[in-house]
Design a protein around this motif. Structure first.
Motif, PDB file in Angstrom:
ATOM      1  N   LYS A   1       0.824  -1.211   0.000  1.00 36.34           N
ATOM      2  CA  LYS A   1       0.000   0.000   0.000  1.00 36.34           C
ATOM      3  C   LYS A   1       0.860   1.264   0.000  1.00 36.34           C
ATOM      4  CE  LYS A   1      -3.939   2.076   2.406  1.00 36.34           C
ATOM      5  NZ  LYS A   1      -3.373   3.403   2.663  1.00 36.34           N
ATOM      6  N   SER A   2       2.043   1.176   0.599  1.00 38.01           N
ATOM      7  CA  SER A   2       2.909   2.355   0.669  1.00 38.01           C
ATOM      8  C   SER A   2       3.332   2.819  -0.718  1.00 38.01           C
ATOM      9  CB  SER A   2       4.152   2.049   1.508  1.00 38.01           C
ATOM     10  OG  SER A   2       4.870   0.967   0.942  1.00 38.01           O
ATOM     11  N   VAL A   3       3.534   1.880  -1.649  1.00 35.57           N
ATOM     12  CA  VAL A   3       3.871   2.256  -3.021  1.00 35.57           C
ATOM     13  C   VAL A   3       2.676   2.942  -3.665  1.00 35.57           C
ATOM     14  CG1 VAL A   3       4.389   1.348  -5.316  1.00 35.57           C
ATOM     15  CG2 VAL A   3       5.640   0.500  -3.345  1.00 35.57           C
ATOM     16  N   ALA A   4       1.507   2.359  -3.467  1.00 34.40           N
ATOM     17  CA  ALA A   4       0.296   2.949  -4.050  1.00 34.40           C
ATOM     18  C   ALA A   4       0.046   4.350  -3.500  1.00 34.40           C
ATOM     19  CB  ALA A   4      -0.906   2.053  -3.768  1.00 34.40           C
ATOM     20  N   ASP A   5       0.310   4.548  -2.204  1.00 36.10           N
ATOM     21  CA  ASP A   5       0.030   5.837  -1.570  1.00 36.10           C
ATOM     22  C   ASP A   5       1.115   6.876  -1.849  1.00 36.10           C
ATOM     23  OD1 ASP A   5      -2.245   4.751  -0.568  1.00 36.10           O
ATOM     24  OD2 ASP A   5      -1.471   4.434   1.457  1.00 36.10           O
ATOM     25  N   ASN A   6       2.374   6.503  -1.603  1.00 39.06           N
ATOM     26  CA  ASN A   6       3.466   7.479  -1.628  1.00 39.06           C
ATOM     27  C   ASN A   6       3.893   7.859  -3.030  1.00 39.06           C
ATOM     28  OD1 ASN A   6       3.403   7.323   1.142  1.00 39.06           O
ATOM     29  ND2 ASN A   6       5.089   5.861   1.284  1.00 39.06           N
ATOM     30  N   ILE A   7       4.092   6.880  -3.892  1.00 39.85           N
ATOM     31  CA  ILE A   7       4.621   7.173  -5.223  1.00 39.85           C
ATOM     32  C   ILE A   7       3.580   7.840  -6.100  1.00 39.85           C
ATOM     33  CG2 ILE A   7       5.548   6.143  -7.335  1.00 39.85           C
ATOM     34  CD1 ILE A   7       6.948   4.107  -5.646  1.00 39.85           C
ATOM     35  N   SER A   8       2.377   7.307  -6.091  1.00 40.43           N
ATOM     36  CA  SER A   8       1.342   7.847  -6.980  1.00 40.43           C
ATOM     37  C   SER A   8       0.898   9.245  -6.571  1.00 40.43           C
ATOM     38  CB  SER A   8       0.136   6.905  -7.015  1.00 40.43           C
ATOM     39  OG  SER A   8      -0.393   6.741  -5.716  1.00 40.43           O
ATOM     40  N   SER A   9       1.084   9.576  -5.290  1.00 42.05           N
ATOM     41  CA  SER A   9       0.632  10.883  -4.815  1.00 42.05           C
ATOM     42  C   SER A   9       1.691  11.970  -4.982  1.00 42.05           C
ATOM     43  CB  SER A   9       0.235  10.787  -3.340  1.00 42.05           C
ATOM     44  OG  SER A   9       1.359  10.450  -2.549  1.00 42.05           O
ATOM     45  N   LYS A  10       2.912  11.581  -5.387  1.00 42.04           N
ATOM     46  CA  LYS A  10       3.977  12.564  -5.546  1.00 42.04           C
ATOM     47  C   LYS A  10       4.323  12.741  -7.021  1.00 42.04           C
ATOM     48  CE  LYS A  10       5.988  11.429  -1.019  1.00 42.04           C
ATOM     49  NZ  LYS A  10       7.159  10.869  -0.308  1.00 42.04           N
ATOM     50  N   SER A  11       4.850  13.904  -7.323  1.00 38.81           N
ATOM     51  CA  SER A  11       5.193  14.200  -8.715  1.00 38.81           C
ATOM     52  C   SER A  11       6.602  13.762  -9.072  1.00 38.81           C
ATOM     53  CB  SER A  11       5.044  15.706  -8.976  1.00 38.81           C
ATOM     54  OG  SER A  11       5.894  16.440  -8.105  1.00 38.81           O
ATOM     55  N   LYS A  12       7.346  13.245  -8.096  1.00 38.19           N
ATOM     56  CA  LYS A  12       8.726  12.848  -8.353  1.00 38.19           C
ATOM     57  C   LYS A  12       8.793  11.589  -9.218  1.00 38.19           C
ATOM     58  CE  LYS A  12      10.901  14.479  -4.040  1.00 38.19           C
ATOM     59  NZ  LYS A  12      11.632  14.023  -2.833  1.00 38.19           N
ATOM     60  N   PRO A  13       9.819  11.486 -10.064  1.00 33.36           N
ATOM     61  CA  PRO A  13      10.095  10.199 -10.706  1.00 33.36           C
ATOM     62  C   PRO A  13      10.686   9.238  -9.688  1.00 33.36           C
ATOM     63  CG  PRO A  13      11.778  11.798 -11.304  1.00 33.36           C
ATOM     64  CD  PRO A  13      10.742  12.548 -10.509  1.00 33.36           C
ATOM     65  N   VAL A  14      10.745   7.969 -10.036  1.00 30.20           N
ATOM     66  CA  VAL A  14      11.289   6.961  -9.134  1.00 30.20           C
ATOM     67  C   VAL A  14      12.275   6.070  -9.882  1.00 30.20           C
ATOM     68  CG1 VAL A  14       9.199   6.922  -7.722  1.00 30.20           C
ATOM     69  CG2 VAL A  14       9.452   5.280  -9.579  1.00 30.20           C
ATOM     70  N   ILE A  15      13.074   5.344  -9.108  1.00 28.94           N
ATOM     71  CA  ILE A  15      13.985   4.344  -9.667  1.00 28.94           C
ATOM     72  C   ILE A  15      13.487   2.973  -9.234  1.00 28.94           C
ATOM     73  CG2 ILE A  15      16.344   3.471  -9.761  1.00 28.94           C
ATOM     74  CD1 ILE A  15      17.334   6.244  -8.994  1.00 28.94           C
TER      75      ILE A  15
END
Length: 414
Positions: free
Chosen positions: A185-199
């Motif tokens: 759930k943390s991926v669904a919440d944190n990454i999708s809610s931020k505008s930053k790219p990820v690795i």
């Protein structure tokens, strides 16, 4: 034929039982908080495999669990039913891709050798016949057939990289592998809610980490940013192969290319962290991740101020059988030349053939490592976040290994 039918029936029964078990788990404790999501990428209807389809349509098909330990045992490793045309297309297509990576090195050697050796001349003739047969079947039979199923204005577009990632070949690979994705759930919440790219950092490499080729998942599901996967720079110099890889967004596995993608383009990066060294790490009772000294990606993430998402590819090391010399000479030369020099065998013992199809491939995402932006991170900073990355790999492996049927396996860092 009878044995084959019975085996296929048993696989379909196991697959349906696993899906039923997962749904039963989902239906329980509806008032509890969701802990993990599971998406059966192979089972997505073809009409949803389109660039224009929003991620929400895919997420509607995701199975969830409220159990902090993950999904029930043996529910992530079941093979999905496979259309025979898809299976045949991938048997030919993957075999052609594998020999295509070798051909630019092999053909000139055999051509020169045939000037003096009859054996080299016969081998050259065989290679030409082999590649010609595979190419003829792929281009003149399977390509028209699947382009009718997945119509495109052009086979590859120079401008629409995101659209190129929906090519039917990669779709068929997901089906062939019975590919699944699992994320917390943390991926669904944190990454999708931020505008930053990820690795997205994936291990293990195995012979061929073809689970990552579900390119639209990385570019659509989590933050809707185009994901560029990395590869050895020499691969992007090969004829034909380089055209395809650049068309779906690959960039060289170099610090500058990765940093520019993250900071200037503000797009995602995917990397196989153990690289070529991971091809040689195959054990029966343990999984080996060759990443203890792989700290460069952490330095890049700190400079860019982007999170690292650890991804464990369950099943990557089971797709091929690698022939490893006991002295480690091939591993040493492969690492130095950045080209794999080890022979490997796939399904039916096929040299450079299609992968074995005994269990599904499941890519499990772990808790993100949040890297704050630092212009000049110290060695202590890099070590700190690299340690976190290793811990998160251990966590994601231990959380899902029983669900994949690997309850007794351990993850070891090399």
């Amino acid at each position: 034929i009878i044995v084959g039918v019975l085996q296929e029936t048993r696989k379909n029964k196991n697959y349906l039982e696993a899906k039923t078990t997962a749904r039963m788990t989902t239906s329980k404790d509806k008032n509890k908080e969701t802990m993990f999501y599971q998406l059966d990428v192979a089972g997505l209807p073809d009409e949803l495999f389109q660039k224009e389809v929003p991620a929400s349509k895919w997420l509607e098909r995701a199975v969830t669990t409220t159990d902090p330990k993950g999904f029930p045992p043996n529910t992530l490793n079941q093979l999905s039913p496979l259309d025979k045309d898809v299976e045949r297309e991938r048997v030919i297509g993957i075999s052609l891709w594998m020999i295509g990576n070798v051909l630019p090195f092999l053909a000139p050697m055999l051509a020169v050798g045939s000037l003096w050796s009859v054996l080299a001349f016969r081998m050259l003739q065989f290679v030409i016949l082999y590649v010609g047969t595979l190419y003829g079947l792929f281009y003149f039979y399977f390509r028209p057939k699947f382009l009718r199923r997945f119509p495109r204005s052009s086979f590859m577009s120079k401008q629409d990289i995101k659209g190129n990632q929906y090519l039917y070949t990669e779709r068929n690979t997901s089906k062939y592998l019975s590919l699944r994705f699992v994320w917390p759930k943390s991926v669904a919440d944190n990454i999708s809610s931020k505008s930053k790219p990820v690795i997205f950092c994936t291990v293990p490499h195995g012979v061929a980490p073809i689970g990552i080729t579900a390119y639209p998942v990385w570019s659509k599901l989590f933050n809707d940013k185009l994901c560029h996967w990395t590869c050895a720079p020499v691969i992007l110099q090969l004829p034909i192969v380089s055209f395809f890889m650049k068309s779906v967004g690959y960039v060289p596995a170099k610090a500058k290319s990765i940093t520019d993608t993250l900071t200037k383009k503000e797009e995602n990066i995917g990397i196989i962290l153990d690289g070529i060294a991971g091809m040689f790490q195959q054990r029966q009772h343990e999984e080996i991740a060759h990443i203890r000294a792989r700290k460069g990606i952490v330095k890049i993430a700190l400079r860019a101020g982007v999170p690292i998402v650890p991804v464990y590819g369950f099943g990557h090391t089971s797709l091929y059988r690698v022939v490893v010399d006991p002295f480690g000479i091939l591993e040493f030369l492969s690492a130095k030349l950045q080209v794999a020099l080890t022979p490997f065998f796939g399904r039916w013992g096929w040299f450079l053939g299609p992968p074995v199809r005994k269990s599904a491939v499941c890519l499990c995402l772990g808790e993100p490592v949040d890297c704050p932006q630092m212009d000049d991170p110290s060695k202590e900073d890099i070590d700190k976040y690299h340690k976190q990355l290793l811990e998160h790999y251990e966590q994601v492996f231990d959380q899902h290994k029983a669900a994949y049927g690997w309850e007794d396996k351990k993850l070891k860092f090399a």
